[in-house]
Design a protein around this motif. Structure first.
Motif, mmCIF file in Angstrom:
data_model
loop_
_atom_site.group_PDB
_atom_site.id
_atom_site.type_symbol
_atom_site.label_atom_id
_atom_site.label_comp_id
_atom_site.label_asym_id
_atom_site.label_seq_id
_atom_site.Cartn_x
_atom_site.Cartn_y
_atom_site.Cartn_z
ATOM 1 N N VAL A 159 -1.476 -3.812 1.544
ATOM 2 C CA VAL A 159 -0.911 -4.268 0.157
ATOM 3 C C VAL A 159 0.061 -5.362 0.116
ATOM 4 N N SER A 160 1.158 -5.081 1.050
ATOM 5 C CA SER A 160 2.447 -5.912 0.566
ATOM 6 C C SER A 160 2.349 -7.186 1.738
ATOM 7 N N ARG B 140 -9.348 2.858 1.408
ATOM 8 C CA ARG B 140 -7.865 3.111 1.349
ATOM 9 C C ARG B 140 -7.196 3.050 2.475
ATOM 10 N N MET B 141 -7.848 3.474 3.654
ATOM 11 C CA MET B 141 -7.538 3.432 5.000
ATOM 12 C C MET B 141 -8.186 3.306 6.153
ATOM 13 N N ALA B 142 -8.053 2.291 6.900
ATOM 14 C CA ALA B 142 -8.840 2.115 8.305
ATOM 15 C C ALA B 142 -8.043 2.433 9.515
ATOM 16 N N GLU B 143 -8.695 2.765 10.588
ATOM 17 C CA GLU B 143 -8.112 3.197 11.639
ATOM 18 C C GLU B 143 -8.348 2.214 13.178
ATOM 19 N N GLU C 195 -8.274 -8.444 5.066
ATOM 20 C CA GLU C 195 -7.627 -9.083 4.104
ATOM 21 C C GLU C 195 -8.652 -9.847 3.059
ATOM 22 N N ALA C 196 -9.753 -10.381 3.905
ATOM 23 C CA ALA C 196 -10.625 -11.016 3.240
ATOM 24 C C ALA C 196 -11.708 -10.300 2.878
ATOM 25 N N ALA D 234 -9.142 -2.076 3.482
ATOM 26 C CA ALA D 234 -8.205 -1.146 3.506
ATOM 27 C C ALA D 234 -6.781 -1.434 2.917
ATOM 28 N N ASN D 235 -6.032 -0.346 2.169
ATOM 29 C CA ASN D 235 -4.915 -0.672 1.973
ATOM 30 C C ASN D 235 -3.705 -0.470 3.029
#
Length: 284
Positions: free
Chosen positions: A142-143, A215-218, A242-243, A248-249
């Motif tokens: 996100v950041s 929300r989350m990837a690993e 990102e694209a 995922a955040n």
């Protein structure tokens, strides 16, 4: 006393476990994104044919929760939640004794932060051994804005029908022989994984495998012969995230502590140290 929990118990169980999850001294793995996702997992495992959700009761009070995932065909079992409060030692003993008595012939896997000394002691006393020690690295998607990879030869695989999958599958199993996500499981898992391959003069020379999520990837596995290759594979994965419309955040990457090349590559790409992970195994 142990008994299976019901869907009606799931929300309260998750509320108690989520509070403990906030502290590394009482947390266990895998990662949960929120109390709500933990509650949904608990509710599913109440009626899941490949899992169960157990509660430990001290009198009329629930003082422990244990969630288990198992595969009868492969005799694989993972402890996906193990939390106890108030009468904690008795609850942990009861859960681990139940696993020993009900899952003969299984290989049991568990994960903890090193700070969770009470659970580590209980696992050791029941014959579990340390199988791996990793850094828990996180990337805040996100950041941060990732740098685009400029290395030639990186390709994305998302399905077993993609060109290059069969070549990659053989290398995946050779490079990551102890990984849960062997190529046979990738064939069964539709649409929830990506593999970034790096092709050189001799064929595929490196790869990164990631389980995707909103929300989350690993990142589950990375093979690279140089720091540059590791960085470029990570950049390609981060740029793809990102694209993506529903990227995922946050991205999790468990890296073995002794693998300095991968640790440095991840830090160079913007990952930061969240904590440490100890993997445990036991053959019953």
């Amino acid at each position: 006393m142990l008994k299976k929990l019901t869907k009606e118990d799931a929300a309260y169980a998750a509320e108690r476990c989520w509070a403990l999850y906030q502290d590394p001294a009482s947390r266990c793995y895998p990662v949960h994104e929120s109390r709500e996702t933990m509650a949904r997992s608990f509710a599913v495992f109440c009626e899941y044919e490949s899992g169960t959700l157990l509660g430990y009761w001290s009198g009329d009070a629930l003082t422990g929760v244990c969630e288990l995932y198992f595969e009868k065909e492969t005799r694989y079992l993972r402890i996906t939640a193990l939390y106890a409060w108030d009468d904690a030692c008795a609850a942990l003993e009861a859960f681990l004794d139940e696993i020993d008595s009900s899952y003969a012939g299984y290989e049991v896997n568990a994960g903890t932060p090193p700070e969770n000394a009470r659970l580590a002691e209980a696992l050791l006393c029941h014959g579990y051994a340390v199988a791996e020690e990793n850094f828990d690295l996180r990337y805040d998607a996100v950041s941060l804005t990732p740098e685009k990879s400029t290395m030639q030869g990186i390709a994305l695989l998302e399905d077993e029908t993609d060109d290059g999958f069969e070549e990659y599958a053989l290398l995946h199993d050779a490079w990551f022989p102890d990984d849960y996500w062997v190529s046979a499981r990738l064939r069964e898992l539709q649409g929830d994984w990506q593999a970034f391959t790096l092709r050189g003069k001799t064929g595929i020379e490196g790869a990164l495998f990631v389980l995707t999520g909103h929300r989350m990837a690993e990142v589950y596995a990375l093979h690279a012969e140089s720091g540059q290759a590791a960085r470029e594979l990570l950049k390609a994965m981060l740029w793809q995230n990102e694209a993506a419309e529903f990227g995922a955040n946050e991205i999790l990457f468990m890296v073995r502590i002794e693998d300095e090349l991968q640790v440095q590559a991840a830090l160079d790409c913007g990952f930061t140290l969240f904590g440490r992970y100890t993997g445990w195994k036991k053959a019953i």
